[in-house]
Design an enzyme around this catalytic site. Structure first.
Site, PDB file in Angstrom:
ATOM      1  N   HIS A  42      -2.315  56.427  34.872  1.00 11.89           N
ATOM      2  CA  HIS A  42      -1.391  56.132  33.774  1.00 11.89           C
ATOM      3  C   HIS A  42      -0.477  57.326  33.502  1.00 11.89           C
ATOM      4  O   HIS A  42       0.738  57.158  33.342  1.00 11.89           O
ATOM      5  CB  HIS A  42      -2.187  55.785  32.514  1.00 11.89           C
ATOM      6  CG  HIS A  42      -1.334  55.588  31.292  1.00 11.89           C
ATOM      7  ND1 HIS A  42      -0.828  54.360  30.928  1.00 11.89           N
ATOM      8  CD2 HIS A  42      -0.891  56.467  30.357  1.00 11.89           C
ATOM      9  CE1 HIS A  42      -0.102  54.496  29.828  1.00 11.89           C
ATOM     10  NE2 HIS A  42      -0.135  55.764  29.458  1.00 11.89           N
ATOM     11  N   GLU A  43      -1.051  58.511  33.454  1.00 11.73           N
ATOM     12  CA  GLU A  43      -0.245  59.701  33.195  1.00 11.73           C
ATOM     13  C   GLU A  43       0.698  60.002  34.370  1.00 11.73           C
ATOM     14  O   GLU A  43       1.830  60.451  34.161  1.00 11.73           O
ATOM     15  CB  GLU A  43      -1.143  60.908  32.904  1.00 11.73           C
ATOM     16  CG  GLU A  43      -2.042  60.746  31.690  1.00 11.73           C
ATOM     17  CD  GLU A  43      -1.298  60.325  30.428  1.00 11.73           C
ATOM     18  OE1 GLU A  43      -0.099  60.654  30.293  1.00 11.73           O
ATOM     19  OE2 GLU A  43      -1.909  59.660  29.581  1.00 11.73           O
ATOM     20  N   HIS A  97       3.800  58.056  33.961  1.00 14.01           N
ATOM     21  CA  HIS A  97       4.830  58.701  33.129  1.00 14.01           C
ATOM     22  C   HIS A  97       5.646  59.701  33.949  1.00 14.01           C
ATOM     23  O   HIS A  97       6.863  59.822  33.767  1.00 14.01           O
ATOM     24  CB  HIS A  97       4.177  59.424  31.948  1.00 14.01           C
ATOM     25  CG  HIS A  97       3.690  58.513  30.874  1.00 14.01           C
ATOM     26  ND1 HIS A  97       4.475  57.521  30.322  1.00 14.01           N
ATOM     27  CD2 HIS A  97       2.492  58.445  30.220  1.00 14.01           C
ATOM     28  CE1 HIS A  97       3.789  56.874  29.384  1.00 14.01           C
ATOM     29  NE2 HIS A  97       2.581  57.421  29.312  1.00 14.01           N
ATOM     30  N   HIS A 126       9.686  59.592  34.628  1.00 17.08           N
ATOM     31  CA  HIS A 126      10.576  60.740  34.448  1.00 17.08           C
ATOM     32  C   HIS A 126      11.414  60.977  35.704  1.00 17.08           C
ATOM     33  O   HIS A 126      12.619  61.243  35.627  1.00 17.08           O
ATOM     34  CB  HIS A 126       9.744  61.987  34.124  1.00 17.08           C
ATOM     35  CG  HIS A 126      10.551  63.157  33.681  1.00 17.08           C
ATOM     36  ND1 HIS A 126      10.076  64.446  33.724  1.00 17.08           N
ATOM     37  CD2 HIS A 126      11.819  63.257  33.193  1.00 17.08           C
ATOM     38  CE1 HIS A 126      10.994  65.277  33.281  1.00 17.08           C
ATOM     39  NE2 HIS A 126      12.068  64.585  32.956  1.00 17.08           N
TER      40      HIS A 126
END
Length: 231
Positions: free
Chosen positions: A101-102, A105, A109
């Protein structure tokens, strides 16, 4: 004044607060449950995060361990995926789900995902509005009976509410990316997908709850402003 002892407008926010309490309980219990279910790959969250970044061609993003439990996040300023000890060193379904999940991100980006960019641009105003807006509105209502001051507080706080709303598609998209990446790269077996989804869905519920609480507070401030008009 009675508002020092009981604010009747808090009733508006109470249902959302109860949902938020449930969401916190749900994410902790679900995370702890699947933290004890080892993934078939036996890879740690830190290893999976680095491998996915490499396979997706995302360069210049580091993966580091951070302190605390459920403190996982992606820092866009330093381009760092920071994972809590349980996730970084763990090889459970929960560890892999949160790590991916991270990384989702970080990919957002890298590809200039529009909602993420909007959220970043809103952060300074939202941070200020969340701290100053409610205080200004409540003080304007209780001490000054000023419609102008209350309205100013509402405007400031609206930036924080907008930030919360924009956060939802950012988080949902990161979780969607995570599941696709884990399955496509065969980090999860067919019988492991459901448990990992439960972890990410529980985490998503906390963001929904936070948004509902913010919207409830905004409605509360608007009601206060209306009460001044009725004086």
């Amino acid at each position: 004044m009675p508002f020092f002892f009981f604010d009747p407008t808090m009733i508006i926010v109470l249902p959302a607060i109860l949902i938020a309490i449930y969401a916190q309980f749900k994410v902790k219990s679900t995370f702890n449950k699947y933290l004890n279910v080892r993934a078939k790959t036996n890879k740690t969250g830190g290893e999976v995060a680095r491998e996915i970044l490499q396979r997706e061609g995302i360069h210049g993003v580091s993966v580091q361990q951070t302190r605390g439990k459920l403190s996982d996040h992606y820092d866009p300023r330093s381009k760092t995926v920071r994972l809590s000890p349980d996730v970084y060193s763990g090889s459970s379904l929960a560890s892999l789900g949160v790590a991916a999940h991270e990384v989702g991100h970080a990919i957002q980006h890298a590809v200039n995902y529009a909602p993420l960019n909007i959220r970043h641009s809103l952060f300074p105003a939202a941070n200020f509005g969340s701290r100053v807006g409610p205080m200004l509105a409540v003080f304007g209502f209780i001490f000054f009976r000023s419609e102008f001051i209350v309205t100013l507080g509402i405007i400031f706080f609206a930036a924080a509410v907008l930030f919360q709303i924009v956060t939802l598609p950012v988080e949902f998209n990161a979780s969607s990316r995570a599941m696709k990446l884990l399955q496509r790269n065969q980090y999860l077996g067919r019988n492991e997908v459901r448990g990992t989804k439960k972890v990410l869905n529980a985490a998503a519920l906390t963001y929904v709850a936070a948004t509902l609480v913010s919207i409830g507070h905004l409605i509360r401030l608007v009601v206060m402003r209306g009460m001044l008009n009725n004086d």
